[in-house]
Each structure stands twice: as C-alpha cells, then as structure tokens.
Design an enzyme around this catalytic site. Structure first.
Site, PDB file in Angstrom:
ATOM      1  N   CYS A   1     117.523  -2.586  42.667  1.00  0.00           N
ATOM      2  CA  CYS A   1     117.329  -3.595  43.684  1.00  0.00           C
ATOM      3  C   CYS A   1     118.681  -4.056  44.198  1.00  0.00           C
ATOM      4  O   CYS A   1     119.695  -3.429  43.943  1.00  0.00           O
ATOM      5  CB  CYS A   1     116.548  -4.775  43.102  1.00  0.00           C
ATOM      6  SG  CYS A   1     115.042  -4.299  42.220  1.00  0.00           S
TER       7      CYS A   1
ATOM      8  N   ARG B   1     113.807  -6.404  46.295  1.00  0.00           N
ATOM      9  CA  ARG B   1     113.241  -5.642  45.190  1.00  0.00           C
ATOM     10  C   ARG B   1     112.713  -4.278  45.605  1.00  0.00           C
ATOM     11  O   ARG B   1     111.984  -4.167  46.594  1.00  0.00           O
ATOM     12  CB  ARG B   1     112.098  -6.434  44.530  1.00  0.00           C
ATOM     13  CG  ARG B   1     111.530  -5.735  43.291  1.00  0.00           C
ATOM     14  CD  ARG B   1     110.321  -6.452  42.737  1.00  0.00           C
ATOM     15  NE  ARG B   1     109.857  -5.811  41.501  1.00  0.00           N
ATOM     16  CZ  ARG B   1     108.635  -5.924  41.009  1.00  0.00           C
ATOM     17  NH1 ARG B   1     107.738  -6.668  41.636  1.00  0.00           N
ATOM     18  NH2 ARG B   1     108.306  -5.303  39.892  1.00  0.00           N
TER      19      ARG B   1
ATOM     20  N   SER C   1     110.283  -1.958  43.846  1.00  0.00           N
ATOM     21  CA  SER C   1     109.346  -2.120  42.729  1.00  0.00           C
ATOM     22  C   SER C   1     109.139  -0.792  42.005  1.00  0.00           C
ATOM     23  O   SER C   1     108.622   0.159  42.589  1.00  0.00           O
ATOM     24  CB  SER C   1     108.004  -2.641  43.248  1.00  0.00           C
ATOM     25  OG  SER C   1     108.192  -3.834  43.977  1.00  0.00           O
ATOM     26  N   ILE C   2     109.531  -0.762  40.728  1.00  0.00           N
ATOM     27  CA  ILE C   2     109.445   0.454  39.915  1.00  0.00           C
ATOM     28  C   ILE C   2     108.561   0.244  38.687  1.00  0.00           C
ATOM     29  O   ILE C   2     107.717   1.064  38.362  1.00  0.00           O
ATOM     30  CB  ILE C   2     110.852   0.907  39.456  1.00  0.00           C
ATOM     31  CG1 ILE C   2     111.769   1.146  40.670  1.00  0.00           C
ATOM     32  CG2 ILE C   2     110.757   2.157  38.592  1.00  0.00           C
ATOM     33  CD1 ILE C   2     111.378   2.294  41.550  1.00  0.00           C
ATOM     34  N   ILE C   3     108.784  -0.864  37.989  1.00  0.00           N
ATOM     35  CA  ILE C   3     108.040  -1.185  36.768  1.00  0.00           C
ATOM     36  C   ILE C   3     107.353  -2.537  36.958  1.00  0.00           C
ATOM     37  O   ILE C   3     107.942  -3.470  37.508  1.00  0.00           O
ATOM     38  CB  ILE C   3     108.987  -1.216  35.545  1.00  0.00           C
ATOM     39  CG1 ILE C   3     109.538   0.193  35.265  1.00  0.00           C
ATOM     40  CG2 ILE C   3     108.284  -1.776  34.305  1.00  0.00           C
ATOM     41  CD1 ILE C   3     110.590   0.238  34.175  1.00  0.00           C
TER      42      ILE C   3
ATOM     43  N   ASN D   1     119.743  -6.042  38.824  1.00  0.00           N
ATOM     44  CA  ASN D   1     119.640  -4.774  39.534  1.00  0.00           C
ATOM     45  C   ASN D   1     119.793  -3.656  38.517  1.00  0.00           C
ATOM     46  O   ASN D   1     120.798  -3.587  37.816  1.00  0.00           O
ATOM     47  CB  ASN D   1     120.747  -4.683  40.599  1.00  0.00           C
ATOM     48  CG  ASN D   1     120.929  -3.285  41.133  1.00  0.00           C
ATOM     49  OD1 ASN D   1     119.978  -2.530  41.265  1.00  0.00           O
ATOM     50  ND2 ASN D   1     122.169  -2.934  41.450  1.00  0.00           N
TER      51      ASN D   1
ATOM     52  N   GLU E   1     117.731  -0.744  35.618  1.00  0.00           N
ATOM     53  CA  GLU E   1     116.588  -0.476  34.750  1.00  0.00           C
ATOM     54  C   GLU E   1     117.047  -0.557  33.298  1.00  0.00           C
ATOM     55  O   GLU E   1     118.131  -0.084  32.955  1.00  0.00           O
ATOM     56  CB  GLU E   1     115.994   0.922  34.997  1.00  0.00           C
ATOM     57  CG  GLU E   1     115.459   1.160  36.395  1.00  0.00           C
ATOM     58  CD  GLU E   1     114.187   0.393  36.707  1.00  0.00           C
ATOM     59  OE1 GLU E   1     113.607  -0.217  35.778  1.00  0.00           O
ATOM     60  OE2 GLU E   1     113.781   0.397  37.876  1.00  0.00           O
TER      61      GLU E   1
ATOM     62  N   SER F   1     119.192  12.662  37.678  1.00  0.00           N
ATOM     63  CA  SER F   1     120.322  13.485  38.101  1.00  0.00           C
ATOM     64  C   SER F   1     121.270  13.691  36.928  1.00  0.00           C
ATOM     65  O   SER F   1     121.165  13.030  35.901  1.00  0.00           O
ATOM     66  CB  SER F   1     121.043  12.815  39.280  1.00  0.00           C
ATOM     67  OG  SER F   1     121.967  13.696  39.882  1.00  0.00           O
ATOM     68  N   GLY F   2     122.222  14.626  37.093  1.00  0.00           N
ATOM     69  CA  GLY F   2     123.068  15.053  35.974  1.00  0.00           C
ATOM     70  C   GLY F   2     124.444  14.438  35.917  1.00  0.00           C
ATOM     71  O   GLY F   2     125.301  14.934  35.176  1.00  0.00           O
TER      72      GLY F   2
END
Length: 640
Positions: free
Chosen positions: A2, A50, A52-54, A79, A81, A370-371
């Site tokens: 976010c 926001r 919204s992911i979780i 901001n 996770e 991503s790596g």
C-alpha cells in the site's frame, strides 16, 4: 502492499494538516487503488491508500487498536506484508491478546504493544511501518531488514512527515515548509553510482529511513535511526560429508519461504526469466498453486531476450506463460512516466521492460513472486570471482603493488593485462564500489565540472566496509552490495515499478529464514566449479529444469548500446539533452560530444549516457515541471 502518508506535528495542531494529507494522498493512489482513509488526533495525522491482499473486507487502515483499559491507544499505517502473521497471531493470542481483524497489520501493532521496538525482530516480511502511541506520545517508524519497502521522511519546525513516496511530501512542501533545493552531493553520488544511495534523496530536505532501521520520534524531535539488522556472514568451512546437509537446508528454507509468500486472499503469479532464481521460485510456487501464471518480457532484437528460455522453463514446470515484447517506441514513450513513479532517477535500463511486464501481469493477477536478492545472498555476480583472480597480489607488499598499478596505467588501452595490474594494485575498498558505476572521476568531471575534487566513492562505501573486516573477500562484496546496489537499484525498481501498476511484488529470497542459511555459506560454496551460486544450484538439483540449472545470469538485458547509436534512440537522446534545463548541473556540450562518440563507435558510452538522460527527464518533471509524465489513474477490480 500500500502507500502510507502521515505527520507528527511539533505543536499539537494535527487537524491543521489533515487537508494537506488528504490532498497529497492521490499522488500515490497507484500504490493502493482499492481503499483510502485518513485519521488524526491532536498530535498526529495519518493517511493511507490500500491495495487489498489479505482480509480484504476488513483490515482497513489507518488501523486503531489498544488493550481493554486503553482502547484505541495506537494508530498504525503499514505498507507491505508480514508472512508469519498467522504464527505471530497465535503466539500473541496465547499470551492473552485479542484481535479485531484476521489480517497481518493488526499483528504488528499488538506485537509492538507487547515487545516494543523489538517487534521488528519478530516480523518475517517486507514493511514500512508507522505507529503512533497516543499515551506515551511517541511515533515508531520502521523498515524491513533488506529495504524492500521504502519510507521517506522530512523534519521541519512544524513537525515530521513520512511517506511511502517522496512525491507526496513534495506535494505538501508548502504546508511543511520544505525547500525545493536539490542536494548537490546526492547528485554526485547518483552520477557516479547510477542511483541515489540511502539515506539520501535528491531533495536536500527529504531523507529515507535506511533498511534494517527503526526510529522513535517525539513531537518536535528529530528522526534518530537505530539499526536493528546487521548481516554477519559468519561462514565456516563445510566438509565434504556435510555438503549435502547444506544443500538440503537451502532447499528447505527456500521452499518454506515460497510457501509463506504464497499467503494471500487474491491470485498470486510469478515473474519468470531464463535464470535459476525466478525459475526456482516459480517451480516451488507451482506446488502451492497448480494454475500458476508466469510472466516475462523481452525485445525483438536477437540476443536481448530471455523469452525462449523462459518459455522452455514454463513448459518444463507446467505453467501457463504470458509474454510481453517491448518495442523501442514503447520504451522511450514510457520513460517520463517511469521517472515520475521512481521519485528519484535510477539509471537502470531494465526498469522499462519491468514496467511493461508488471503492466501485463496486473491484467491477470494482483501479486507476483520474483527472484530479487538471490545474487547478493548466494554469490551470483561474476565480479565476486575477482578475489580469486587477484589473490596473488595480496601477497605482494603495498608499495610494490602500487608500482604495478603505475605500470598498468602506462599500458595502451585494451592491452591484455592492463586492467589486471590496475585492479591488483588496489585494495578491495579502493576498487570495489558495488555492482554499478557509470563514471570514473575523470569522466564525471567531464559532464559535471563542479564535482568536488576530493570526491571518492569511499564516501559512500567506507562506513559499510568498516563493518565487514572480519569477513572473507566474497562476503565483503556481498555485504557491500546489500547496502548499495541491492537497496539502491534492485529493490527500488522492484517496489516502485510494480506499484506503478498496483501490483504487489514479493521476493522470497529476501527472507529471514533463507538469509540465516545463506549467510553461513563459505565462499568456496558460492564461487566454485567455474560458476556462481554453486550451493544454490546444487540445492535446486531435481527441482528446477536441467536447462537452467547452470545457465549464466542475464536478467532483463536491454539493447541500449545499439539503440543510442542507431535511429531508434539517437535523435530522441539528442533532443532530450538540448531541451533539458540542466545547464547548471551538466556540461551539455560534453554530453552531446559523448553521444556522438558513441554513435561513431569511438567508445561505448551507453551506460553513462543513460545515467545523464534519466536525470534530465527526472529534472524536467520534478524541477522544471516542463515534462508531463501523463499519469493516468487506472481502475482495477478489488479481487483477481
């Protein structure tokens, strides 16, 4: 993932700044188009966008929480996770705490109440955090260990403002009393290194909280950062009979990290290039999402694309694969927009293909893996082999080594052995400044003649090197890159460019559990058997497809050298230089001369030219306000 924005006032007049916060929030709506909110009390005002992911229906921010006897004691914006929030929630519940949401954000503020500033050592994830304690009247700011998530701040007589993006603070400049003056030292650093090193920004009144740091700020006080994370690289030899144990620990740690990084209430995809890093992540992610989508990008020019290898990898691991090909016309048209999203220029041409692949991915998913970070943790850069080739010089007394360097200087350019003698004559602190450098000092003075005579890259690197004296040479280079190239280039573009497309990027290699294993790997298990990342490659045997297991690193190669010399970008570059209002910064005739030398094949100036061009476009947007980046506010579905 976010965008946070807030202010701790010096005089208890937060309501006065509420409208400035509300006005600036839309500057970073791309970071969070799903929801927005503001909150204030007498001392502090918070704003939030926001993504919204979780816990999509709940976990709105700014979030308030407090124990029963002090309800709403804390206000928080965050901001990022937290991937171990389920385990932390259970631990805190067993200690008697209750929760009002099922998201990861509330875990942070409850943890802060219980552990205080030590909460950062319990968090496994990426984060920029602001928590206001209205009882003790203290503001807590923090960034994750590696600097995956940004946090800018500015302190003036009216208070301390902080944000996920610098442009929101610039939007509040009048209310804050911020100067618009540029930091000339930061410009030197940028021209030399092709990024602005932390904690600087190109505006002298705005700084960044460094990676792995937190700060506690009181009304009217300064931001005094404290480091809580310092890589140790405590390596020890691994005997032959213990090698497989090491490989198995790497594989288990990475698999656990990918599993935790897949936690989401929305669809998670994965970037996929032709190398081992992204392929390992995608392969492990497929175990948790059989319908995984992968994405890659490339160019039409032969030799500048990993599309074919990525497609072969996608077929081998059984995932649906989506490709975006970028033309020179698309590339150049996107540059102003990208410089606006970046806040400060980063002279990395791979930013542009990343922007387009992120744009394509956002049509299908809301989160990608991503790596990034694998090279810094496991020894993936070819330059890390240098201590092996220069080892004989370490046995020669310094005065004699200096003499060999003088001899090397006298040899004709291009002569075999010249570079070896020059680099062998120097200490590591003198010769290695991280994975990027656009100009040496003589070249710098050609384009910015005002550069300080005493300028030396060690102004940036010496404090970092001072903490790595106990490490082996390869670990010292890794340690330096963690604090320079990775957080100055790699993670800036990873955050800013994916967020430009309202896409959350997660980096499973940059995980506490993975790092605990990686920092114990001895140098001969990183650079060994003629390859880089040896231990990681062995750990991934039987997991990643055979055709990428020992493939050399390529990344997002961009045909910039050819485009600047050819019709694709030469005219555009020439016009950009002539129209730029940077005469007080650059010697523009010298830059044009470099462009012509590049076209005529006298010298490959592509990297240096791109460094200047990126700055000129940035300057045209943020300083001259002559260039319109043409930012459109796109609408996305809340769920994908």
């Amino acid at each position: 993932m976010c965008g946070l924005l807030g202010m701790l006032t010096a005089h208890g007049d937060a309501e006065k700044f509420d409208s400035a916060i509300s006005h600036a929030l839309p500057c970073m709506r791309h970071r969070g188009p799903d929801d927005a909110g503001t909150w204030h009390d007498a001392d502090a005002v918070f704003g939030f966008n926001r993504l919204s992911i979780i816990d999509i229906a709940h976990s709105h921010q700014p979030l308030q929480w407090g124990p029963e006897h002090q309800p709403n004691r804390y206000a928080m914006t965050f901001n990022g996770e937290i991937y171990n929030y389920v385990e932390l929630r259970q631990e805190l519940q067993e200690l008697g705490y209750s929760f009002n949401t099922s998201g990861d954000g509330e875990t942070i503020v409850v943890g802060y109440h219980h552990w205080g500033t030590d909460v950062v050592n319990h968090l496994r994830g990426m984060f920029g955090i602001a928590i206001w304690d209205s009882v003790e009247r203290k503001l807590f700011l923090a960034r994750d260990q590696f600097g995956i998530k940004p946090l800018y701040y500015a302190t003036t007589p009216v208070g301390t403002a902080f944000s996920s993006e610098k442009k929101t603070l610039l939007d509040m400049a009048e209310a804050l009393g911020l100067s618009d003056a540029l930091d000339r030292r930061a410009i030197e650093h940028y021209v030399d290194l092709q990024y602005v090193p932390e904690p600087e920004s190109l505006h002298q009144d705005i700084r960044r909280l460094e990676s792995g740091c937190f700060a506690v700020v009181t009304p009217g006080g300064e931001v005094q950062a404290q480091r809580y994370f310092e890589p140790k690289f405590h390596t020890s030899p691994v005997t032959k009979d213990k090698e497989q144990d090491l490989f198995d620990r790497i594989a288990r740690a990475l698999e656990d990290s990918v599993e935790k990084h897949m936690r989401a209430d929305v669809t998670v995809g994965s970037f996929l290039s032709g190398g081992i890093d992204s392929t390992a992540i995608a392969t492990l992610a497929k175990r948790h999402n059989p319908n995984l989508l992968t994405f890659t990008t490339g160019f039409e020019r032969e030799g500048y694309s990993e599309v074919d290898v990525a497609a072969e990898s996608a077929a081998a691991i059984g995932v649906e694969h989506i490709v975006k090909i970028v033309s020179p016309e698309e590339y150049v048209a996107a540059v102003p927009k990208i410089m606006w999203y970046l806040d400060d220029p980063v002279a990395d041409p791979s930013l542009v293909p990343l922007y387009f692949v992120a744009q394509e991915a956002r049509k299908h998913v809301k989160v990608v893996l991503s790596g990034e970070g694998s090279d810094e943790l496991f020894g993936g850069y070819t330059i890390y082999k240098e201590p092996l080739s220069l080892a004989p010089f370490e046995k020669i007394p310094i005065p004699l080594r200096r003499g060999l360097g003088v001899l090397g200087d006298r040899l004709p350019d291009g002569m075999k052995g010249k570079s070896l003698l020059q680099r062998g004559s120097m200490t590591m602190e003198e010769r290695y400044y991280g994975n990027a450098r656009s100009f040496n000092f003589e070249q710098m003075q050609r384009v910015i003649p005002w550069a300080r005579k005493e300028w030396d890259h060690r102004e940036v690197t010496a404090p970092i090197y001072a903490k790595s004296r106990h490490m082996d040479p390869v670990a010292r280079m890794q340690h330096l890159d963690l604090f320079t190239w990775m957080r100055g280039d790699i993670l800036v573009k990873a955050d800013k460019i994916t967020m430009a497309n309202s896409l959350e990027l997660r980096v499973p290699f940059l995980d506490k559990v993975v790092f605990d294993v990686a920092e114990s790997i001895p140098h001969d298990m990183k650079i060994s058997h003629g390859t880089t990342k040896y231990a990681l490659r062995r750990a991934m045997e039987g997991i990643v497809p055979e055709h990428v297991l020992n493939r050399k690193k390529l990344g997002f190669p961009v045909p910039m050298r050819h485009w600047l010399a050819g019709d694709e970008l030469f005219g555009w570059a020439q016009d950009t230089i002539k129209e730029s209002g940077t005469d007080d910064i650059f010697n523009k005739p010298a830059v044009l001369e470099m462009l012509n030398e590049h076209r005529e094949g006298v010298s490959d100036h592509s990297r240096r030219l791109w460094t200047v061009l990126a700055f000129m476009i940035w300057h045209g947007i943020f300083v001259e306000k002559r260039i319109d980046p043409q930012i459109e506010q796109r609408e996305y579905p809340v769920e994908l």
